[in-house]
Design a protein around this motif. Sequence first.
Motif, PDB file in Angstrom:
ATOM      1  N   ALA A  83       0.710  -1.220  -0.034  1.00 27.83           N
ATOM      2  CA  ALA A  83      -0.071   0.009   0.029  1.00 27.83           C
ATOM      3  C   ALA A  83       0.893   1.246   0.081  1.00 27.83           C
ATOM      4  N   ALA A  84       1.710   1.428   0.942  1.00 26.71           N
ATOM      5  CA  ALA A  84       2.398   2.583   1.016  1.00 26.71           C
ATOM      6  C   ALA A  84       3.306   2.906  -0.264  1.00 26.71           C
ATOM      7  N   PHE A  85       3.999   1.625  -0.553  1.00 23.94           N
ATOM      8  CA  PHE A  85       4.789   1.761  -1.820  1.00 23.94           C
ATOM      9  C   PHE A  85       3.959   2.342  -3.177  1.00 23.94           C
ATOM     10  N   ASP A  86       2.732   1.556  -3.085  1.00 24.03           N
ATOM     11  CA  ASP A  86       2.226   1.899  -4.343  1.00 24.03           C
ATOM     12  C   ASP A  86       1.708   3.336  -4.275  1.00 24.03           C
ATOM     13  N   ASP A  87       1.420   4.101  -3.086  1.00 32.03           N
ATOM     14  CA  ASP A  87       1.252   5.572  -3.090  1.00 32.03           C
ATOM     15  C   ASP A  87       2.490   6.216  -3.573  1.00 32.03           C
ATOM     16  N   ALA A  88       3.586   5.788  -2.882  1.00 32.29           N
ATOM     17  CA  ALA A  88       4.869   6.586  -3.195  1.00 32.29           C
ATOM     18  C   ALA A  88       4.949   6.801  -4.787  1.00 32.29           C
ATOM     19  N   TYR A  89       4.847   5.299  -5.437  1.00 37.04           N
ATOM     20  CA  TYR A  89       5.211   5.380  -6.820  1.00 37.04           C
ATOM     21  C   TYR A  89       4.023   6.211  -7.644  1.00 37.04           C
ATOM     22  N   ALA A  90       2.882   6.016  -7.034  1.00 39.98           N
ATOM     23  CA  ALA A  90       1.690   6.922  -7.758  1.00 39.98           C
ATOM     24  C   ALA A  90       2.151   8.410  -7.822  1.00 39.98           C
ATOM     25  N   VAL A  91       2.712   8.877  -6.501  1.00 35.72           N
ATOM     26  CA  VAL A  91       3.066  10.293  -6.466  1.00 35.72           C
ATOM     27  C   VAL A  91       4.242  10.453  -7.422  1.00 35.72           C
ATOM     28  N   LEU A  92       5.163   9.604  -7.467  1.00 37.43           N
ATOM     29  CA  LEU A  92       6.109   9.790  -8.350  1.00 37.43           C
ATOM     30  C   LEU A  92       5.873  10.053  -9.789  1.00 37.43           C
ATOM     31  N   SER A  93       4.807   8.977 -10.264  1.00 39.13           N
ATOM     32  CA  SER A  93       4.605   9.193 -11.599  1.00 39.13           C
ATOM     33  C   SER A  93       3.776  10.615 -11.902  1.00 39.13           C
ATOM     34  N   TRP A  94       2.962  10.923 -10.797  1.00 35.68           N
ATOM     35  CA  TRP A  94       2.181  12.310 -11.036  1.00 35.68           C
ATOM     36  C   TRP A  94       3.233  13.491 -11.067  1.00 35.68           C
ATOM     37  N   ALA A  95       4.223  13.468 -10.152  1.00 34.40           N
ATOM     38  CA  ALA A  95       5.013  14.448 -10.084  1.00 34.40           C
ATOM     39  C   ALA A  95       5.764  14.803 -11.309  1.00 34.40           C
TER      40      ALA A  95
END
Length: 298
Positions: free
Chosen positions: A115-127
């Motif tokens: 969960a936390a890992f997926d959140d972090a990767y989603a924010v990276l892609s968004w950034a």
Amino acid sequence: MDPELEAFVPLFPKADLADPVSSREMLAGLAVSVPAPDVSGMTVEDVMVPADPAVPVRIYRPQEAHGAIVWLHGGGFVMGTVDTEHPWAARLADLSGAVVISVGYRLAPENPFPAAFDDAYAVLSWAVDHAAELGVDPERVAVGGHSAGGGLAAGVALKARDEQGPRICFQLLNQPGLDDRQESWSARNAIDTPWMNRDKVAAAWRHYLGGAPATPYAAPARAEDLSGLPPAYVGTAELCPNRDEDIEYAVRMLRAGVSVELHQWAGTFHGSQAIVSAEVSQRQLAELGAALRRGLAG
């Protein structure tokens, strides 16, 4: 131990994650006791990043920033929010001149890996996709974090490399949690170190993994190949369970051809830079900002 830090050790709460809810309340209380950062030279905005589910972030935009970092707070995968991270994310933005995107990722044990890992990767892609809106060069986006957040950042860098995902220009890894196995000398002997000790680390990994076997994205030290990763700064504390696994990870990256700056801070303990009145803490925080500035400059 550094004498200025040692004076504060009796004031630190017991190193324990047995009760996640009370641990979160304790961290929230500590965060509000830290001197408030100066945010007059930047804009601060709370945003929900589209994902499943959406991820809360707090964005710190200094004037004339030329790069950004997706920043992941510490807290043993169990504690922490954008509010508790506010003093540190704001200082990092001020010291580095970078846009800091502080991520409110989902917490264990309610939300175990990934969960936390997926959140972090989603924010990276968004950034990276929204770099123009953030006012930065999409080629100048870094990942970083402290403690558990540093481990998340390292895992995100591995996935971005493996899947030819968003380009990361730099890793800022401060006392990262990288290895669930706890086999290093520092992990085995950190019985009574302040704030973070062997038992607390073990509890953090149990909460985060939820009984599932660790993968390299969860515990980056398990990755066999570290080649092709972004340049990195790795900061370690002398009295920290993570010390040796962090140093070994830095050395392995070097052997794999990754440019690495490694600083082992003598006399410090895990998270001791939160004692901002100490001279060594001021040097640590300043160096994190300077390292990020250098990393974003390429």
